[in-house]
Scaffold this active site. Sequence first.
Site, PDB file in Angstrom:
ATOM      1  N   ILE A  32       0.835  -1.204   0.000  1.00 56.78           N
ATOM      2  CA  ILE A  32       0.000   0.000   0.000  1.00 56.78           C
ATOM      3  C   ILE A  32       0.869   1.253   0.000  1.00 56.78           C
ATOM      4  O   ILE A  32       0.560   2.242  -0.679  1.00 56.78           O
ATOM      5  CB  ILE A  32      -0.961   0.003   1.207  1.00 56.78           C
ATOM      6  CG1 ILE A  32      -1.718  -1.324   1.308  1.00 56.78           C
ATOM      7  CG2 ILE A  32      -1.936   1.170   1.104  1.00 56.78           C
ATOM      8  CD1 ILE A  32      -2.461  -1.716   0.032  1.00 56.78           C
ATOM      9  N   ASP A  33       1.967   1.221   0.738  1.00 56.74           N
ATOM     10  CA  ASP A  33       2.907   2.352   0.694  1.00 56.74           C
ATOM     11  C   ASP A  33       3.423   2.571  -0.722  1.00 56.74           C
ATOM     12  O   ASP A  33       3.534   3.722  -1.190  1.00 56.74           O
ATOM     13  CB  ASP A  33       4.096   2.083   1.621  1.00 56.74           C
ATOM     14  CG  ASP A  33       3.835   2.520   3.053  1.00 56.74           C
ATOM     15  OD1 ASP A  33       2.653   2.691   3.397  1.00 56.74           O
ATOM     16  OD2 ASP A  33       4.794   2.680   3.819  1.00 56.74           O
ATOM     17  N   LEU A  34       3.762   1.489  -1.405  1.00 56.44           N
ATOM     18  CA  LEU A  34       4.312   1.610  -2.751  1.00 56.44           C
ATOM     19  C   LEU A  34       3.253   2.109  -3.733  1.00 56.44           C
ATOM     20  O   LEU A  34       3.545   2.908  -4.628  1.00 56.44           O
ATOM     21  CB  LEU A  34       4.876   0.272  -3.210  1.00 56.44           C
ATOM     22  CG  LEU A  34       6.072  -0.226  -2.389  1.00 56.44           C
ATOM     23  CD1 LEU A  34       6.458  -1.641  -2.803  1.00 56.44           C
ATOM     24  CD2 LEU A  34       7.254   0.712  -2.536  1.00 56.44           C
TER      25      LEU A  34
END
Length: 389
Positions: A178-180
Amino acid sequence: MSFSSSTEAPASALPFADLTILELASVLAGPQVGQFFAELGARVLKVEAPAGDVTRTWKTRAEAPDTDVSAYFSCANWGKHSIVLDLTTPPGRQQVQQLAAQADIVLASYKPGDAEKLGVDYATLRQGNPQLIYAHLTGYGPRTARAGYDAVLQAEAGFMYLNALPGQAPQKMPVAMIDLLAAHQLKQGLLTALYHRARRGEGALLQVSLLDSALASLANQAATWLVTGRDPQPLGSGHPSIVPYGTVYKAGNGRSLVLAVGADRQFRHLCQALARPEWAQEARFQTNEARVTHRAALESLLQARIAEVDGDELLSALEQLGVPAGAVRTVGEALAAESGQPMLLPAGEAPFQGLRTVAFRSSAWSVAPVLSPPPHLGEHTDRAIAGQE
């Protein structure tokens, strides 16, 4: 700014050589965007609290305990200058505001309300720099003062539920997916804002949340629910609407492999390679729709047959027949392969190589930059302060 470019390439060779990025972000999503710009020539000034980016301390057991550059930190911080400022003090706030006055972009990842408390919010910083582009990353949007953590978002956005074998426990992705995904949204927003500023001369406030980024990436799984009203179900690595696609098979020589058969022609060729051409003539397997309906029966046949053959020989035959398939590799095998080499950053002054965040090529530039290694905490503070005088 008085800083030199973070690359050894001629400044004019890279598209963002004239940009200065002020990174007030930590962990992964924001820093990934910072490294993206550094790889393309920008000066990236990473402002850290006295304790440093928390990922400096996130180490595996295999890492040396006496360094402040962990493997995790190094995955998103090549080519940057580390500046330690205490934004809870008036001098720290004044210094970061002076840096922002000379920056093109500010990357921030504060919880809603925290940037205002520290005097580094968009409204404050744009007073000294009306053309500033300010990218603010949050967990749940600007009105929800809740910290965003990748594992929690993977659960809340449906990713963990789908990432499981039927009847087994949900699993988190092995990277901070999700960060990416949020980092990609942030890059897209920043490139759009830069284009807008080039045309209109105006800065902008960009707001990206982990939740929105996750939901936007559900793609066909979200569409299944929106179109049918039925929740897609866990299938392990299998595909809900294509068979055989994604399932892991173990061959007779121990090789694990996956198939990605998206066309009936490819399935016929697969059956040919397995010396089972009659399977392609069966009504229950002739079309993809039929194969989806009879998924369990086909998977059982494939598992048994592939277990009888040499996996490497099968992969070679499938490549010649144009059937998409691949071996299941370790991370080390993937990076050590010839195809993985172009994505590695040269070690340069660092004791190890890095991984590029830029995965595209352009005819507009041809220089592969050698980035400076991930900086030690506060390595460039004195130069930064001197540069303001």
